[in-house]
Scaffold this active site. Structure first.
Site, PDB file in Angstrom:
ATOM      1  N   GLU A  39       0.806  -1.242   0.000  1.00 58.24           N
ATOM      2  CA  GLU A  39       0.000   0.000   0.000  1.00 58.24           C
ATOM      3  C   GLU A  39       0.831   1.280   0.000  1.00 58.24           C
ATOM      4  O   GLU A  39       0.331   2.333  -0.360  1.00 58.24           O
ATOM      5  CB  GLU A  39      -0.971   0.011   1.193  1.00 58.24           C
ATOM      6  N   ASN A  40       2.121   1.189   0.391  1.00 60.57           N
ATOM      7  CA  ASN A  40       2.972   2.389   0.456  1.00 60.57           C
ATOM      8  C   ASN A  40       4.109   2.361  -0.558  1.00 60.57           C
ATOM      9  O   ASN A  40       5.054   3.155  -0.466  1.00 60.57           O
ATOM     10  CB  ASN A  40       3.597   2.528   1.850  1.00 60.57           C
ATOM     11  N   HIS A  68      -4.234   3.131   1.880  1.00 57.80           N
ATOM     12  CA  HIS A  68      -3.687   3.850   0.717  1.00 57.80           C
ATOM     13  C   HIS A  68      -3.962   3.131  -0.606  1.00 57.80           C
ATOM     14  O   HIS A  68      -3.299   3.402  -1.604  1.00 57.80           O
ATOM     15  CB  HIS A  68      -2.180   4.072   0.894  1.00 57.80           C
TER      16      HIS A  68
HETATM   17 FE   LIG Z   1       1.284   1.316   5.543  1.00 61.45          FE
HETATM   18 FE   LIG Z   2      -1.847   1.861   6.139  1.00 61.07          FE
END
Ligand SMILES: [Fe+2]
Ligand SMILES: [Fe+2]
Length: 252
Positions: A39-40, A68
């Site tokens: 997600e990052n 995210h």
């Molecule tokens: Fe994260």
């Molecule tokens: Fe997160």
């Protein structure tokens, strides 16, 4: 069956650090399946098509996401292409990307992604009921649940709620690894947070000076990925030998 689950990969440097280490980890732990929380991966927020390909080159079978999921718009195309990315199943509009079933030899492993609701400020369906619904409807030899959540209590409660499934409930999102890996009373593997894979000296991935300034003056800052030393946090679930092991690699 041995599964490697890598916690939130943060920024392009985090992706590179994983690429640098993954072959050795696979060899050392005799890994069959690799799952990564991505997600990052794109500058701290979301995922791109390029990074998706990078993960595929590393032999990743499934990418889970989190709060995210939609931070980079390329996710829409990636999901439409029928990729092996899961976004949290309890997003109210998520009807097809909340879980994925992987085949390995003659066995199946179902990966489920969920978002916690405590301190999350996103309108979400109940992650507990959603997890049960999927597990009841999708027959699988193994289940890996990525519970992406802020509150330790919510993750622990979900672990106990699902205890008894042949699988693991693994927490992500806080980016700080916990040392409470365990086999619960009815046999399910559990950890409150796997931790992140990316900058070691930032504040959960972000350049520390920016976050210190944010706390000092209360102004919003643009997140910039921290540079310097890297870390890799992951767990290995060894179903045959009934063991969960943490991997915490830090650059000196
Ligand atoms: Fe994260
Ligand atoms: Fe997160």
């Amino acid at each position: 069956m041995r599964v490697l689950f890598v916690g939130d990969v943060y920024g392009e440097d985090g992706v590179s650090f994983l690429a640098k280490n993954i072959d050795e980890i696979k060899k050392q732990y005799k890994i069959n399946i690799v799952i990564v929380n991505g997600e990052n991966a794109s500058g701290g927020k979301g995922i791109t098509k390029k990074i998706y390909k990078d993960f595929m080159k590393m032999g990743v079978s499934c990418i889970t996401m989190g709060n995210h999921s939609f931070s980079n718009k390329e996710i829409d195309e990636l999901l439409e292409d029928g990729s092996n990315i899961c976004i949290p199943a309890n997003y109210p509009a998520n009807t097809k990307n909340g879980y994925i079933t992987i085949k390995y030899n003659n066995e199946t492993i179902t990966v489920i992604n969920l978002l916690g609701r405590v301190y999350m400020n996103i309108p979400l369906d109940c992650p507990f009921k959603k997890a049960k619904e999927i597990i009841d409807n999708v027959k699988s030899d193994y289940y890996i649940v990525d519970m992406h959540a802020e509150a330790t209590s919510e993750k622990k409660a979900l672990g106990y709620y699902l205890d008894g499934i042949n699988g693991a409930v693994l927490g992500t999102h806080t980016h700080v690894p916990t040392c409470d890996e365990a086999i619960l009373e009815k046999g399910t593997f559990y950890i409150t947070d796997v931790g992140m894979t990316g900058p070691l000296d930032g504040v959960i991935g972000v350049e520390k000076e920016l976050i210190i300034q944010k706390f000092l003056d209360g102004r919003q800052v643009k997140n910039v990925c921290a540079k310097g030393r890297m870390q890799l946090n992951a767990v290995v679930i060894d179903f045959d030998n009934k063991k969960i092991s943490r991997i915490n690699i830090k650059e000196k």
